[in-house]
Write an enzyme that holds these catalytic residues in place. Sequence first.
Site, PDB file in Angstrom:
ATOM      1  N   ARG A  37      30.776  41.688  70.234  1.00 57.01           N
ATOM      2  CA  ARG A  37      30.567  42.121  71.620  1.00 57.01           C
ATOM      3  C   ARG A  37      29.196  42.761  71.819  1.00 57.01           C
ATOM      4  O   ARG A  37      28.907  43.304  72.874  1.00 57.01           O
ATOM      5  CB  ARG A  37      31.660  43.121  72.029  1.00 57.01           C
ATOM      6  CG  ARG A  37      33.075  42.597  71.888  1.00 57.01           C
ATOM      7  CD  ARG A  37      33.377  41.507  72.889  1.00 57.01           C
ATOM      8  NE  ARG A  37      34.743  40.999  72.735  1.00 57.01           N
ATOM      9  CZ  ARG A  37      35.220  39.959  73.408  1.00 57.01           C
ATOM     10  NH1 ARG A  37      34.460  39.320  74.277  1.00 57.01           N
ATOM     11  NH2 ARG A  37      36.465  39.550  73.209  1.00 57.01           N
ATOM     12  N   HIS A  67      30.968  32.711  62.679  1.00 53.50           N
ATOM     13  CA  HIS A  67      31.112  32.609  64.139  1.00 53.50           C
ATOM     14  C   HIS A  67      30.044  33.459  64.810  1.00 53.50           C
ATOM     15  O   HIS A  67      29.885  34.642  64.504  1.00 53.50           O
ATOM     16  CB  HIS A  67      32.502  33.084  64.558  1.00 53.50           C
ATOM     17  CG  HIS A  67      32.941  32.623  65.913  1.00 53.50           C
ATOM     18  ND1 HIS A  67      32.207  32.849  67.060  1.00 53.50           N
ATOM     19  CD2 HIS A  67      34.060  31.955  66.320  1.00 53.50           C
ATOM     20  CE1 HIS A  67      32.845  32.336  68.100  1.00 53.50           C
ATOM     21  NE2 HIS A  67      33.976  31.787  67.674  1.00 53.50           N
ATOM     22  N   TYR A  70      30.113  36.673  70.756  1.00 54.09           N
ATOM     23  CA  TYR A  70      30.456  36.214  72.103  1.00 54.09           C
ATOM     24  C   TYR A  70      29.314  36.466  73.089  1.00 54.09           C
ATOM     25  O   TYR A  70      29.235  35.820  74.140  1.00 54.09           O
ATOM     26  CB  TYR A  70      31.706  36.934  72.603  1.00 54.09           C
ATOM     27  CG  TYR A  70      32.958  36.613  71.828  1.00 54.09           C
ATOM     28  CD1 TYR A  70      33.318  35.296  71.534  1.00 54.09           C
ATOM     29  CD2 TYR A  70      33.812  37.634  71.396  1.00 54.09           C
ATOM     30  CE1 TYR A  70      34.473  35.009  70.832  1.00 54.09           C
ATOM     31  CE2 TYR A  70      34.971  37.351  70.696  1.00 54.09           C
ATOM     32  CZ  TYR A  70      35.301  36.038  70.404  1.00 54.09           C
ATOM     33  OH  TYR A  70      36.441  35.750  69.711  1.00 54.09           O
ATOM     34  N   HIS A 107      30.150  29.271  70.804  1.00 48.68           N
ATOM     35  CA  HIS A 107      30.585  28.834  72.125  1.00 48.68           C
ATOM     36  C   HIS A 107      29.345  28.334  72.864  1.00 48.68           C
ATOM     37  O   HIS A 107      28.361  29.089  72.967  1.00 48.68           O
ATOM     38  CB  HIS A 107      31.214  29.989  72.895  1.00 48.68           C
ATOM     39  CG  HIS A 107      32.503  30.471  72.316  1.00 48.68           C
ATOM     40  ND1 HIS A 107      33.242  31.479  72.894  1.00 48.68           N
ATOM     41  CD2 HIS A 107      33.202  30.098  71.209  1.00 48.68           C
ATOM     42  CE1 HIS A 107      34.336  31.702  72.181  1.00 48.68           C
ATOM     43  NE2 HIS A 107      34.323  30.879  71.144  1.00 48.68           N
ATOM     44  N   GLU A 142      31.842  24.538  69.719  1.00 48.55           N
ATOM     45  CA  GLU A 142      33.285  24.728  69.865  1.00 48.55           C
ATOM     46  C   GLU A 142      33.786  24.122  71.174  1.00 48.55           C
ATOM     47  O   GLU A 142      33.164  24.286  72.220  1.00 48.55           O
ATOM     48  CB  GLU A 142      33.634  26.220  69.819  1.00 48.55           C
ATOM     49  CG  GLU A 142      35.128  26.473  69.870  1.00 48.55           C
ATOM     50  CD  GLU A 142      35.507  27.911  69.607  1.00 48.55           C
ATOM     51  OE1 GLU A 142      36.635  28.293  69.975  1.00 48.55           O
ATOM     52  OE2 GLU A 142      34.682  28.660  69.025  1.00 48.55           O
ATOM     53  N   ASP A 176      39.163  23.539  68.818  1.00 50.70           N
ATOM     54  CA  ASP A 176      40.116  24.639  68.965  1.00 50.70           C
ATOM     55  C   ASP A 176      41.356  24.089  69.662  1.00 50.70           C
ATOM     56  O   ASP A 176      41.281  23.609  70.793  1.00 50.70           O
ATOM     57  CB  ASP A 176      39.483  25.769  69.783  1.00 50.70           C
ATOM     58  CG  ASP A 176      40.373  27.003  69.865  1.00 50.70           C
ATOM     59  OD1 ASP A 176      41.520  26.881  70.352  1.00 50.70           O
ATOM     60  OD2 ASP A 176      39.921  28.082  69.449  1.00 50.70           O
ATOM     61  N   HIS A 179      42.162  25.704  72.995  1.00 50.58           N
ATOM     62  CA  HIS A 179      41.158  25.376  74.002  1.00 50.58           C
ATOM     63  C   HIS A 179      41.297  23.942  74.515  1.00 50.58           C
ATOM     64  O   HIS A 179      41.257  23.718  75.729  1.00 50.58           O
ATOM     65  CB  HIS A 179      39.747  25.573  73.430  1.00 50.58           C
ATOM     66  CG  HIS A 179      39.403  26.993  73.140  1.00 50.58           C
ATOM     67  ND1 HIS A 179      38.189  27.367  72.596  1.00 50.58           N
ATOM     68  CD2 HIS A 179      40.106  28.142  73.322  1.00 50.58           C
ATOM     69  CE1 HIS A 179      38.162  28.687  72.452  1.00 50.58           C
ATOM     70  NE2 HIS A 179      39.315  29.176  72.878  1.00 50.58           N
ATOM     71  N   HIS A 211      40.021  25.225  64.752  1.00 50.52           N
ATOM     72  CA  HIS A 211      40.610  26.525  65.054  1.00 50.52           C
ATOM     73  C   HIS A 211      42.075  26.251  65.391  1.00 50.52           C
ATOM     74  O   HIS A 211      42.365  25.613  66.399  1.00 50.52           O
ATOM     75  CB  HIS A 211      39.926  27.177  66.254  1.00 50.52           C
ATOM     76  CG  HIS A 211      38.655  27.876  65.911  1.00 50.52           C
ATOM     77  ND1 HIS A 211      37.723  28.232  66.863  1.00 50.52           N
ATOM     78  CD2 HIS A 211      38.155  28.317  64.730  1.00 50.52           C
ATOM     79  CE1 HIS A 211      36.718  28.850  66.281  1.00 50.52           C
ATOM     80  NE2 HIS A 211      36.951  28.900  64.987  1.00 50.52           N
ATOM     81  N   ASP A 224      42.751  29.836  78.181  1.00 53.07           N
ATOM     82  CA  ASP A 224      42.291  30.347  76.883  1.00 53.07           C
ATOM     83  C   ASP A 224      43.007  31.629  76.469  1.00 53.07           C
ATOM     84  O   ASP A 224      42.394  32.692  76.319  1.00 53.07           O
ATOM     85  CB  ASP A 224      40.767  30.566  76.913  1.00 53.07           C
ATOM     86  CG  ASP A 224      40.217  30.977  75.539  1.00 53.07           C
ATOM     87  OD1 ASP A 224      40.958  30.897  74.544  1.00 53.07           O
ATOM     88  OD2 ASP A 224      39.052  31.384  75.467  1.00 53.07           O
ATOM     89  N   HIS A 226      45.388  32.658  73.368  1.00 52.41           N
ATOM     90  CA  HIS A 226      45.959  32.216  72.098  1.00 52.41           C
ATOM     91  C   HIS A 226      47.349  32.820  71.882  1.00 52.41           C
ATOM     92  O   HIS A 226      47.628  33.940  72.307  1.00 52.41           O
ATOM     93  CB  HIS A 226      45.060  32.638  70.940  1.00 52.41           C
ATOM     94  CG  HIS A 226      43.708  31.992  70.952  1.00 52.41           C
ATOM     95  ND1 HIS A 226      42.857  32.017  69.874  1.00 52.41           N
ATOM     96  CD2 HIS A 226      43.053  31.293  71.915  1.00 52.41           C
ATOM     97  CE1 HIS A 226      41.751  31.366  70.160  1.00 52.41           C
ATOM     98  NE2 HIS A 226      41.835  30.931  71.411  1.00 52.41           N
ATOM     99  N   GLU A 256      43.213  31.772  64.463  1.00 51.27           N
ATOM    100  CA  GLU A 256      42.710  32.832  65.344  1.00 51.27           C
ATOM    101  C   GLU A 256      43.866  33.370  66.184  1.00 51.27           C
ATOM    102  O   GLU A 256      43.689  33.745  67.334  1.00 51.27           O
ATOM    103  CB  GLU A 256      41.625  32.297  66.266  1.00 51.27           C
ATOM    104  CG  GLU A 256      40.347  31.880  65.581  1.00 51.27           C
ATOM    105  CD  GLU A 256      39.306  31.424  66.589  1.00 51.27           C
ATOM    106  OE1 GLU A 256      38.137  31.740  66.396  1.00 51.27           O
ATOM    107  OE2 GLU A 256      39.671  30.739  67.567  1.00 51.27           O
TER     108      GLU A 256
END
Length: 277
Positions: A37, A67, A70, A107, A142, A176, A179, A211, A224, A226, A256
């Site tokens: 973040r 990864h 974000y 992403h 992704e 994913d 996704h 994923h 989105d 999970h 995830e």
Amino acid sequence: MLNIGCHLSVSKGFENMGKEALSIDANTFQFFTRNPRGGKAKQLDQNDIDKFLKLAKENNFAQLLAHAPYTLNACAADESKREFAVNTFIDDLKRLELTPNNLYNFHPGSHVKQGVDVGIKYITDMLNQALTKEQTTTVLLETMAGKGTEVGRSFEELKAIIDGVEIDEKLGVCLDTCHVFDAGYDIVNNLDGVLEKFDNIIGLDRLKAIHLNDSLNSCGSHKDRHAKIGEGQIGLDAIVRIINHDALKNLPFLLETPNELDGYAKEIELLKSKYIW
């Protein structure tokens, strides 16, 4: 062998991530390259990395999946945010050469009402600045659920990005399951059809990792969210078909799902019991 793992915290160090993976019967894992973040990256310890590389070799680890944070948005409207994305991307690729021949997932970004074509152009610009022929890391786009102004909600959008990249041999895709399902690809009732479409548009040779997530929402919801394996709208039966599909079964699968380590251990045990060698 089912190559499976989950998301672990890089703050514990690479050797400890490797030991945690082994403790839950995993042979790979995913980690954020830096604060997901924010943007700050942990200083790397070469001794720790060397110990991990020895551990990974001794235990036949599959490829790892790093990864990107974000906060990395290559197609942001704000120029300073795009500059942050390029600089972060280049720095991450440089750091990942300490654990060579692995995967780096990101992403594609959100175009923030600039339009998909503009977004794709900015993403390809970043990749053309960052990728080198010398790198050993394969960069993965992704698949996205399509919420808001996300780019990468369709195979066609991912293909458009790939087509704009000069050193495209360094590019692949991470699919994913939550996704793509939320994006409208029915992997529950038509997995073969979805993979055929992927192959026709992008090429299954580009698919490098999965994923593995269930979804709280229905197909085409663009939400989105999970869910734990078998507790969502995709369901256990469909996920078992995914891990056993001839085109997918040898890829690394990264969980995830909303779990702590003991929850991941139970999911890995369940999926290994359903895997056909």
